[in-house]
Design a protein around this motif. Structure first.
Motif, PDB file in Angstrom:
ATOM      1  N   SER A   1       7.234  29.479 -17.216  1.00  0.00           N
ATOM      2  CA  SER A   1       7.379  29.580 -15.760  1.00  0.00           C
ATOM      3  C   SER A   1       8.748  29.089 -15.287  1.00  0.00           C
ATOM      4  O   SER A   1       9.103  29.265 -14.126  1.00  0.00           O
ATOM      5  N   LEU A   2       9.486  28.445 -16.180  1.00  0.00           N
ATOM      6  CA  LEU A   2      10.786  27.836 -15.895  1.00  0.00           C
ATOM      7  C   LEU A   2      10.677  26.690 -14.901  1.00  0.00           C
ATOM      8  O   LEU A   2      11.648  26.311 -14.248  1.00  0.00           O
ATOM      9  N   ALA A   3       9.478  26.107 -14.811  1.00  0.00           N
ATOM     10  CA  ALA A   3       9.225  24.971 -13.925  1.00  0.00           C
ATOM     11  C   ALA A   3       9.553  23.640 -14.584  1.00  0.00           C
ATOM     12  O   ALA A   3       9.464  22.599 -13.949  1.00  0.00           O
ATOM     13  N   GLY A   4       9.942  23.667 -15.849  1.00  0.00           N
ATOM     14  CA  GLY A   4      10.319  22.439 -16.537  1.00  0.00           C
ATOM     15  C   GLY A   4       9.120  21.578 -16.880  1.00  0.00           C
ATOM     16  O   GLY A   4       7.975  21.884 -16.544  1.00  0.00           O
ATOM     17  N   GLN A   5       9.433  20.482 -17.550  1.00  0.00           N
ATOM     18  CA  GLN A   5       8.392  19.527 -17.942  1.00  0.00           C
ATOM     19  C   GLN A   5       9.053  18.206 -18.274  1.00  0.00           C
ATOM     20  O   GLN A   5      10.153  18.176 -18.833  1.00  0.00           O
ATOM     21  N   ASN A   6       8.422  17.133 -17.899  1.00  0.00           N
ATOM     22  CA  ASN A   6       8.911  15.792 -18.211  1.00  0.00           C
ATOM     23  C   ASN A   6      10.387  15.648 -17.858  1.00  0.00           C
ATOM     24  O   ASN A   6      10.739  15.666 -16.705  1.00  0.00           O
ATOM     25  N   GLN A   7      11.249  15.514 -18.862  1.00  0.00           N
ATOM     26  CA  GLN A   7      12.681  15.310 -18.614  1.00  0.00           C
ATOM     27  C   GLN A   7      13.485  16.604 -18.690  1.00  0.00           C
ATOM     28  O   GLN A   7      14.713  16.581 -18.736  1.00  0.00           O
ATOM     29  N   VAL A   8      12.790  17.722 -18.690  1.00  0.00           N
ATOM     30  CA  VAL A   8      13.430  19.040 -18.702  1.00  0.00           C
ATOM     31  C   VAL A   8      13.314  19.603 -17.288  1.00  0.00           C
ATOM     32  O   VAL A   8      12.214  19.685 -16.737  1.00  0.00           O
TER      33      VAL A   8
ATOM     34  N   ALA B   1      13.910  19.203  -4.411  1.00  0.00           N
ATOM     35  CA  ALA B   1      12.506  19.346  -4.019  1.00  0.00           C
ATOM     36  C   ALA B   1      11.709  20.015  -5.131  1.00  0.00           C
ATOM     37  O   ALA B   1      12.103  21.057  -5.643  1.00  0.00           O
ATOM     38  N   GLY B   2      10.623  19.384  -5.532  1.00  0.00           N
ATOM     39  CA  GLY B   2       9.746  19.942  -6.558  1.00  0.00           C
ATOM     40  C   GLY B   2      10.276  19.805  -7.965  1.00  0.00           C
ATOM     41  O   GLY B   2       9.687  20.346  -8.901  1.00  0.00           O
ATOM     42  N   GLN B   3      11.362  19.065  -8.130  1.00  0.00           N
ATOM     43  CA  GLN B   3      11.941  18.870  -9.455  1.00  0.00           C
ATOM     44  C   GLN B   3      11.068  17.922 -10.279  1.00  0.00           C
ATOM     45  O   GLN B   3      10.308  17.124  -9.722  1.00  0.00           O
ATOM     46  N   GLN B   4      11.161  17.976 -11.573  1.00  0.00           N
ATOM     47  CA  GLN B   4      10.409  17.092 -12.459  1.00  0.00           C
ATOM     48  C   GLN B   4      10.845  15.642 -12.229  1.00  0.00           C
ATOM     49  O   GLN B   4      12.043  15.329 -12.284  1.00  0.00           O
ATOM     50  N   ALA B   5       9.892  14.753 -11.997  1.00  0.00           N
ATOM     51  CA  ALA B   5      10.211  13.346 -11.741  1.00  0.00           C
ATOM     52  C   ALA B   5      10.917  12.713 -12.931  1.00  0.00           C
ATOM     53  O   ALA B   5      11.867  11.938 -12.757  1.00  0.00           O
ATOM     54  N   GLY B   6      10.479  13.027 -14.138  1.00  0.00           N
ATOM     55  CA  GLY B   6      11.118  12.468 -15.322  1.00  0.00           C
ATOM     56  C   GLY B   6      12.566  12.878 -15.439  1.00  0.00           C
ATOM     57  O   GLY B   6      13.426  12.087 -15.847  1.00  0.00           O
TER      58      GLY B   6
ATOM     59  N   ALA C   1      12.619   9.523  -7.518  1.00  0.00           N
ATOM     60  CA  ALA C   1      12.176  10.693  -8.275  1.00  0.00           C
ATOM     61  C   ALA C   1      10.790  11.143  -7.831  1.00  0.00           C
ATOM     62  O   ALA C   1      10.535  12.343  -7.682  1.00  0.00           O
ATOM     63  N   ALA C   2       9.900  10.188  -7.594  1.00  0.00           N
ATOM     64  CA  ALA C   2       8.544  10.525  -7.149  1.00  0.00           C
ATOM     65  C   ALA C   2       8.585  11.231  -5.797  1.00  0.00           C
ATOM     66  O   ALA C   2       7.830  12.180  -5.555  1.00  0.00           O
ATOM     67  N   TYR C   3       9.466  10.774  -4.924  1.00  0.00           N
ATOM     68  CA  TYR C   3       9.596  11.406  -3.604  1.00  0.00           C
ATOM     69  C   TYR C   3      10.026  12.865  -3.736  1.00  0.00           C
ATOM     70  O   TYR C   3       9.387  13.775  -3.195  1.00  0.00           O
TER      71      TYR C   3
ATOM     72  N   GLY D   1       0.778  -1.223   0.000  1.00  0.00           N
ATOM     73  CA  GLY D   1       0.000   0.000   0.000  1.00  0.00           C
ATOM     74  C   GLY D   1       0.814   1.279   0.000  1.00  0.00           C
ATOM     75  O   GLY D   1       0.240   2.355   0.020  1.00  0.00           O
ATOM     76  N   GLN D   2       2.132   1.197   0.001  1.00  0.00           N
ATOM     77  CA  GLN D   2       2.926   2.424  -0.033  1.00  0.00           C
ATOM     78  C   GLN D   2       2.904   3.027  -1.431  1.00  0.00           C
ATOM     79  O   GLN D   2       2.928   2.323  -2.432  1.00  0.00           O
ATOM     80  N   THR D   3       2.895   4.346  -1.477  1.00  0.00           N
ATOM     81  CA  THR D   3       2.967   5.046  -2.756  1.00  0.00           C
ATOM     82  C   THR D   3       4.418   5.068  -3.222  1.00  0.00           C
ATOM     83  O   THR D   3       5.339   4.865  -2.408  1.00  0.00           O
ATOM     84  N   PRO D   4       4.655   5.350  -4.510  1.00  0.00           N
ATOM     85  CA  PRO D   4       6.036   5.492  -4.963  1.00  0.00           C
ATOM     86  C   PRO D   4       6.807   6.548  -4.161  1.00  0.00           C
ATOM     87  O   PRO D   4       7.979   6.346  -3.831  1.00  0.00           O
ATOM     88  N   ALA D   5       6.161   7.665  -3.829  1.00  0.00           N
ATOM     89  CA  ALA D   5       6.830   8.713  -3.065  1.00  0.00           C
ATOM     90  C   ALA D   5       7.205   8.231  -1.664  1.00  0.00           C
ATOM     91  O   ALA D   5       8.279   8.570  -1.150  1.00  0.00           O
ATOM     92  N   GLU D   6       6.351   7.431  -1.049  1.00  0.00           N
ATOM     93  CA  GLU D   6       6.669   6.892   0.278  1.00  0.00           C
ATOM     94  C   GLU D   6       7.836   5.911   0.206  1.00  0.00           C
ATOM     95  O   GLU D   6       8.735   5.938   1.059  1.00  0.00           O
TER      96      GLU D   6
END
Length: 195
Positions: free
Chosen positions: A136-143, A55-60, A95-97, A20-25
């Motif tokens: 926004s410079l927040a990136g996307q996917n693998q960026v 922290a808050g980085q794109q998981a990809g 990455a999910a964490y 039951g743990q999430t990937p982030a957990e």
């Protein structure tokens, strides 16, 4: 037979994912076990010079970088041990964490140097950073998410791209940074860190 397998797994030190743990957990447990916070900071916000906040980085993006480290395609000696032996799924959990953590705290506006900030903003527009990293410079996917990143890390990374000492999964950043002067890189890094 199942009990024997479980007993062997426990005795050998294998980590079994908790039901039951999430990937982030699962990623949080891995980050703790691999001491990621020692360099990247507690909760993914780095206080170490030239070490990025995650922290808050794109998981990809994180997953891709971890694969490159694990496979020896990106040479950062400090990252060899933390990723050694991790499966693709474990890299995705890490990455999910980090992606689930709140992005680094708002920049200290008192440190903003107005001329450098404005020059950096103009350079970011001229170099079209928002095309891949989004406006926004927040990136996307693998960026990657580059807004609010450590200034020293950004400057060192941009210089490494310019000098072909670093490559991503392609050479696009190397081409973008070719010919950009040190003073311009410093202005870009300042602007991005203050976003």
């Amino acid at each position: 037979m199942r009990r024997l397998w479980l007993a062997c797994a426990l005795l050998s030190g294998w980590a079994l994912p908790a039901a039951g743990q999430t990937p982030a957990e699962r990623g949080a447990a891995l980050a703790e076990a691999r001491s990621c916070g020692a360099c990247h900071g507690e909760r993914g916000v780095s206080a170490t010079p030239e070490i990025p906040s995650l922290a808050g980085q794109q998981a990809g993006f994180i997953t891709l970088q971890l694969v490159l480290f694990r496979e020896g395609l990106r040479d950062v000696p400090a990252m060899a041990a933390p990723v050694e032996g991790l499966s693709d799924g474990e890299l995705e959990d890490l990455a999910a964490y980090f992606a689930a953590l709140p992005h680094a705290a708002a920049p200290d506006r008192a440190r903003r140097r107005v001329a450098a900030y404005n020059n950096g903003a103009a350079l970011v527009a001229r170099l079209r950073c928002g095309t891949c990293h989004l406006p926004s410079l927040a990136g996307q996917n693998q960026v990657p998410h580059i807004a609010g990143q450590r200034e020293d890390f950004l400057a060192a990374t941009l210089r490494a791209y310019r000098e072909d000492r670093r490559q991503g999964s392609d050479t696009q950043m190397n081409g973008v940074m070719r010919g950009v002067r040190d003073s311009e890189i410093d202005a870009i890094a300042h602007y991005l860190s203050q976003r």
